[in-house]
Structure formats: C-alpha cells, structure tokens
Design an enzyme around this catalytic site. Structure first.
Site, mmCIF file in Angstrom:
data_model
loop_
_atom_site.group_PDB
_atom_site.id
_atom_site.type_symbol
_atom_site.label_atom_id
_atom_site.label_comp_id
_atom_site.label_asym_id
_atom_site.label_seq_id
_atom_site.Cartn_x
_atom_site.Cartn_y
_atom_site.Cartn_z
ATOM 1 N N GLY A 58 43.214 39.358 44.897
ATOM 2 C CA GLY A 58 44.574 39.521 44.700
ATOM 3 C C GLY A 58 45.145 38.994 45.671
ATOM 4 N N ALA A 59 45.986 38.620 45.056
ATOM 5 C CA ALA A 59 46.762 37.171 45.585
ATOM 6 C C ALA A 59 47.549 37.562 46.854
ATOM 7 C CB ALA A 59 48.405 36.854 44.762
ATOM 8 N N ASP A 248 50.560 37.021 39.870
ATOM 9 C CA ASP A 248 50.030 35.678 40.341
ATOM 10 C C ASP A 248 50.682 34.736 40.958
ATOM 11 O OD1 ASP A 248 47.300 37.424 39.681
ATOM 12 O OD2 ASP A 248 46.933 36.127 41.308
HETATM 13 O O1 MRU Z 1 41.144 38.150 39.766
HETATM 14 P P1 MRU Z 1 42.090 38.602 40.581
HETATM 15 O O2 MRU Z 1 40.771 39.967 40.702
HETATM 16 O O3 MRU Z 1 41.663 37.884 42.088
HETATM 17 O O4 MRU Z 1 43.236 38.974 40.007
HETATM 18 C C1 MRU Z 1 44.213 39.744 40.695
HETATM 19 C C2 MRU Z 1 45.096 40.370 39.973
HETATM 20 O O5 MRU Z 1 45.537 39.279 38.611
HETATM 21 C C3 MRU Z 1 46.662 41.042 40.059
HETATM 22 O O6 MRU Z 1 47.217 41.959 39.695
HETATM 23 C C4 MRU Z 1 47.340 39.997 41.242
HETATM 24 O O7 MRU Z 1 46.445 39.338 42.075
HETATM 25 C C5 MRU Z 1 48.177 41.245 42.384
HETATM 26 S S1 MRU Z 1 47.873 41.423 43.448
HETATM 27 C C6 MRU Z 1 48.863 42.561 44.003
#
Ligand code: MRU
Length: 365
Positions: A58-59, A248
């Site tokens: 998650g970003a 992201d």
């Molecule tokens: O591969 P991930 O699980 O890190 O992907 C996360 C996402 O795509 C989320 O939607 C994004 O990071 C936003 S989190 C607030």
C-alpha cells in the site's frame, strides 16, 4: 524475527518504530487474515524484502516504512564525517527505492528524508539522527492526519445506506491507521451511515479478500466479498452508488496508477453512470510524471497467477503469463480526487497546480 502472536490488527499501527528506535515493526500482511504477527525489520535487506514481498504494502505504508527504515540504517552507519555519512545514506536510499517502482510514496518519503541531511551540511551525525527520526515520525503522523481529512471530505460525497465498491486494499493496512479509500467508510461507520461495501477480491494477490474484507469486517462494516469479474453484476443490480479506490501514483494530467483491475472498474462505473472517486493523499500526486504513459508499472512473477494460492498449479506448465501489478485509469474516467485539501474535479492538471507545495517542474523536455 517474529515478535508476538495472536493480537489483532487494531492493536497496532500498520507500521511503527519500536520504543527503543531499533527496528521498524510491521504487521506481516502476507499472513493475514489467518494470523496476525508482527515482524521487526532491522537490516537493509529485511526492509527491502518486506516491501518487495508485500509483507508491508500500500503506497502510504511503504512510504512510512522507508522513512523509518532509512533512519535505522543511518543510525547504524559508523561514519562520523558528513560527506561519507551522506554517501552512505544515498546508497541505502537507492537500494530501498529499488524495492518497488510504481508507488511514488516510496521515493517521496526517501527524498524527504534525504533533504533533512542535505539541508544541514556539516551537521554532526548525532544532530542529523535526531532530525531524521523527527522527520520519519512526521511522515507517519501526516499520514494519519491526511487520511482522516480524506475521510471527512469523502463522506460529504456519500449518503446513508449507500453501496460502495472498492478494489484492492486502500485501508488501514495500506496506510498507518484509517486508510484512504476506507477512511470515509470508517468515519461513516462511526456516524451510523450503514454503508454496504463490495470488496473486489483483487486477483492475483487477493488484497481485497485477505485484507479489505478482513479489516472492514473487523470494524463491523457490512462488507460483501466479490470476485473481480462480479463487479459488473453488482453495478447492474443497482447496488453500487459510488466507487472509492486508492492510488499509487497520479500523473500531472490525472491519469492514475492503482492496483491491476482498477481501470476495468472505472470503465464499468462509467458505463453504469456510477461516480468513480480516487482517494489520494497529495503526496501521491506526482507532477514530474506528465501522463499515465510515463508511469513505470511493476511486473511480478508468473507464479502469482498460476499457483500461488492453489493447492496445485492451475495453469499449464510453460504457458505465457502476463502479471502487471498495476494499471492506469484514464483521467477522463475519474469523477474526482478526494484529497486532504478537499475534492478536486476536472480539469485535474489545473486543480493539482493549485495545491499547496505542488508546482510542475520547470524545463521539462
Ligand atoms: O500491490 P499493493 O498491495 O501494494 O497495491 C496497493 C494498491 O494498489 C492500493 O490501492 C494503493 O497503494 C493505495 S493504498 C492507500
């Protein structure tokens, strides 16, 4: 590396620094929803692997992990000379930054930490470490404040009893506490809005099933898990009043990278006339990336598609597999961005430039 077992996700922030300031503590998200275990990360390799293997993901959460991580690595650096300390800092920064390419929050947090060092030339290492710790804590605290504001603004877009569809996990597990796309849901829950949430399972890594469904259920939200290919059916049934997703990296024109499958949800929402909102801390808006075509999309191992969650392999040996971790939603499909400063509507490029601290880089080729 395991610290303790059998606590719930509500007992901990997703990412923290331990009391002694000696380790980054994260909830190992690869074990959820079956087990809640904390792990302590100390070395550069442990931090890099935790990000790459999605133990923390998650970003915003990645950004906070990198900030605490680079502080720890700076602390363990034996150099007392400023220039050598900076060189070592930059080496670690480059290494951590290479763990995942798409979420801008990773380099954004690392750049902020680097500025602490470069803006204090000649400072003693002890002084720099104090400032670095403070900056990492501020990045964490900001995330909590920003998500709360996103929740407040997001809630103004929703009505009691609304159906909300979300994709992947942009929840508390993707940030420090409230999450982004889930923040309006949590605030609505506190105020008795009675939302009905549809969580896409989010193939191939199941962040929607393993994480979003888990954390919302835990919070007492009415959540229904659907496979990704069921989104059209629930929309057609009239069960979805709004889509809320995270992001992201948002390009200067509003094109938005988020978990693979998000752009398909946006196309469906447009077809059914459902508003599609991206919940975006302004740290995720990257004006140095002109359009979605300029966003680097992470590609991951084929095994995540063919076998990772199955008892036996579910695809023929030797078949070609395409496994991009993110896709880009065209800005024309986005109804608005929910930021800590309010709701931004098209034209997005203009709206972004008016945000505090955002200015398009000059002399771009
Ligand atoms: O591969 P991930 O699980 O890190 O992907 C996360 C996402 O795509 C989320 O939607 C994004 O990071 C936003 S989190 C607030």
């Amino acid at each position: 590396m395991t610290l303790e077992k059998e606590k719930t996700i509500m007992d901990h922030d997703t990412v923290s620094l331990d009391d002694e300031g000696n380790a980054v503590v994260i909830i190992d998200q690869t074990l959820l929803p079956v087990r809640t275990e904390l792990i302590r990360l100390k070395t550069a390799e442990e931090i890099w692997n935790a990000i790459y293997l999605l133990k923390v993901r998650g970003a915003p959460a990645i950004g906070v992990t990198a900030a605490f991580g680079i502080y720890l690595l700076a602390k363990s650096c034996k150099e007392e000379n400023y220039d050598r300390f900076l060189a070592n800092f930059r080496k670690n920064k480059e290494y951590l930054d290479s763990s995942r390419p798409t979420a801008v929050n990773l380099s954004w947090a690392l750049n902020r930490m680097e500025c602490v060092v470069t803006e204090h030339p000649g400072a003693s290492v002890a002084e720099l470490l104090t400032l670095l710790k403070k900056e990492a804590e501020e990045i964490r605290d900001e995330d909590i404040r920003v998500c709360r504001k996103i929740g407040e603004y997001g809630l103004t877009l929703l009505k009691k009893g609304d159906g909300i569809l979300t994709h992947c996990n942009a929840g508390r597990l993707a940030a420090v506490r409230y999450g982004t796309a889930t923040a309006p849901i949590y605030l609505g829950q506190e105020k008795g809005y009675g939302f009905h949430v549809y969580a896409d399972e989010t193939r191939p890594l199941l962040q929607g099933a393993r994480l979003t469904a888990y954390e919302l259920l835990f919070a007492g939200v009415d959540v229904t898990l659907i496979c990704d290919n069921m989104a059209s059916a629930v929309m057609k049934n009239g069960w979805v009043n709004a889509v809320l997703v995270g992001c992201d990296r948002v390009a200067a024109n509003g094109d938005t990278a988020n978990k693979i499958g998000t752009s398909g949800v946006a196309v469906l929402a447009a077809h059914y006339g459902i508003p599609f909102y991206v919940c975006a801390p302004t740290s995720t808006i990257d004006l140095s990336t002109p359009t979605g075509a300029d966003i680097r999309i992470e590609e991951r191992k084929p095994e995540e598609v063919s076998e990772m969650w199955y008892r036996e392999r579910m695809a023929p040996e030797g078949v070609k597999i395409f496994n991009p971790a993110f896709d880009v939603t065209d800005h024309s499909l986005i109804t608005g961005f929910v930021t800590e400063y309010g709701i931004l509507r098209a034209p997005f490029a203009e709206a972004f430039r008016k945000l505090p601290g955002k200015r398009e880089p000059e002399n771009r080729d």
